[in-house]
Design a protein around this motif. Structure first.
Motif, short mmCIF file in Angstrom:
data_model
loop_
_atom_site.label_atom_id
_atom_site.label_comp_id
_atom_site.label_asym_id
_atom_site.label_seq_id
_atom_site.Cartn_x
_atom_site.Cartn_y
_atom_site.Cartn_z
N UNK A 1 39.61 56.13 30.75
CA UNK A 1 39.45 56.52 29.34
C UNK A 1 40.56 57.42 28.83
N UNK A 2 40.91 58.44 29.62
CA UNK A 2 41.81 59.49 29.13
C UNK A 2 43.30 59.20 29.36
N UNK A 3 43.63 58.48 30.43
CA UNK A 3 45.04 58.14 30.67
C UNK A 3 45.09 56.78 31.39
N UNK A 4 44.69 55.72 30.68
CA UNK A 4 44.64 54.40 31.31
C UNK A 4 46.03 53.84 31.59
N UNK A 5 46.14 53.02 32.63
CA UNK A 5 47.43 52.36 32.90
C UNK A 5 47.69 51.30 31.82
N UNK A 6 48.95 50.93 31.68
CA UNK A 6 49.30 49.92 30.68
C UNK A 6 48.63 48.58 31.00
N UNK B 1 35.82 58.05 36.37
CA UNK B 1 36.85 57.26 35.68
C UNK B 1 38.21 57.33 36.33
N UNK B 2 38.37 58.17 37.36
CA UNK B 2 39.68 58.29 38.01
C UNK B 2 40.05 57.05 38.81
N UNK B 3 41.31 56.69 38.76
CA UNK B 3 41.83 55.60 39.56
C UNK B 3 43.12 56.07 40.23
N UNK B 4 43.22 55.81 41.53
CA UNK B 4 44.34 56.29 42.34
C UNK B 4 45.19 55.12 42.80
N UNK B 5 46.51 55.33 42.86
CA UNK B 5 47.42 54.29 43.35
C UNK B 5 47.36 54.23 44.88
N UNK B 6 47.21 53.02 45.41
CA UNK B 6 47.17 52.85 46.88
C UNK B 6 48.50 53.19 47.53
#
Length: 219
Positions: free
Chosen positions: A141-146, A126-131
């Motif tokens: 799930x736990x800290x979604x972006x706006x 579920x992790x998403x990283x900023x390019x």
């Protein structure tokens, strides 16, 4: 205290290691940091490790063990340490025992962070990283972006790293079960293993770990 921290990928070992080491006033010794320090400093061990890494090969146990031995001999580790990522297999655990025995010291505890496999997959996949900045990390799930797919901080695109895919995570778990998990039984036979749940808030997990270690010290 002299502690080994174990747990599957996604258990939060790095985060817990930092908190626990700070609370116990002992150095946090991680395999990744050992490799980076030795390579950046150009030590003989660092050069050896880099040659294997550049060739896409695993760094041999003897190189990892030698790095750990050097680090544990430093003055700040005289009264204790927290090992994170070492030992990674039973042969490294046996080498660590011999190393400590030669110094007339022993481990106090092996802290096993327990997380269900499905939760590990959920956490990592579920992790998403900023390019634009890899320090900007979100979770679906736990800290979604706006806004989905967009970094709250800088507006950069968010992406999933290849090694965070569910398929890769499950392969990493297989490696953990095959190579690292057996050290838990190895240390359990020595009466050193303390297992705690790594579910919940980071602070709650740290509190559980500290309470378990304090109970062990009093026993």
């Amino acid at each position: 205290m002299r502690i080994v921290l174990v747990g599957p990928p996604g258990a939060g070992k790095g985060t817990q290691a930092a908190y626990l080491a700070n609370n116990l006033s002992i150095p946090h010794i991680s395999t990744g940091d050992l490799f980076r320090a030795n390579i950046s400093q150009g030590t003989e061990l660092g050069r050896k490790a880099k040659s294997y890494m550049d060739a896409g090969e695993l760094v041999p146990d003897e190189v990892t063990i030698a790095m750990a031995k050097d680090r544990m001999a430093q003055p700040d580790a005289r009264n204790g340490f927290l090992l994170d990522g070492f030992p990674r297999n039973v042969s490294q655990a046996e080498a660590l025992d011999e190393m400590l025995k030669s110094e007339g010291i022993t481990l106090d505890a092996v802290l096993d962070l327990e997380v269900p496999e499905d939760e590990v997959v959920r956490r990592i996949a579920g992790r998403r990283i900023c390019r634009n900045d890899s320090s900007h990390v979100f979770h679906v799930s736990y800290s979604p972006p706006k806004q989905e797919g967009v970094c709250d901080t800088c507006g950069g695109d968010l992406y999933q790293r290849d090694d965070d895919s569910e398929e890769t995570v499950r392969k990493r778990l297989e490696v953990y079960h095959t190579q690292t998990e057996p050290i838990i039984d190895y240390y359990r036979n020595q009466g050193l293993v303390v297992t705690i749940s790594a579910l919940g808030k980071v602070t709650d997990v740290t509190k559980r770990a500290m309470e378990a270690l304090e109970k062990l010290q009093k026993a």
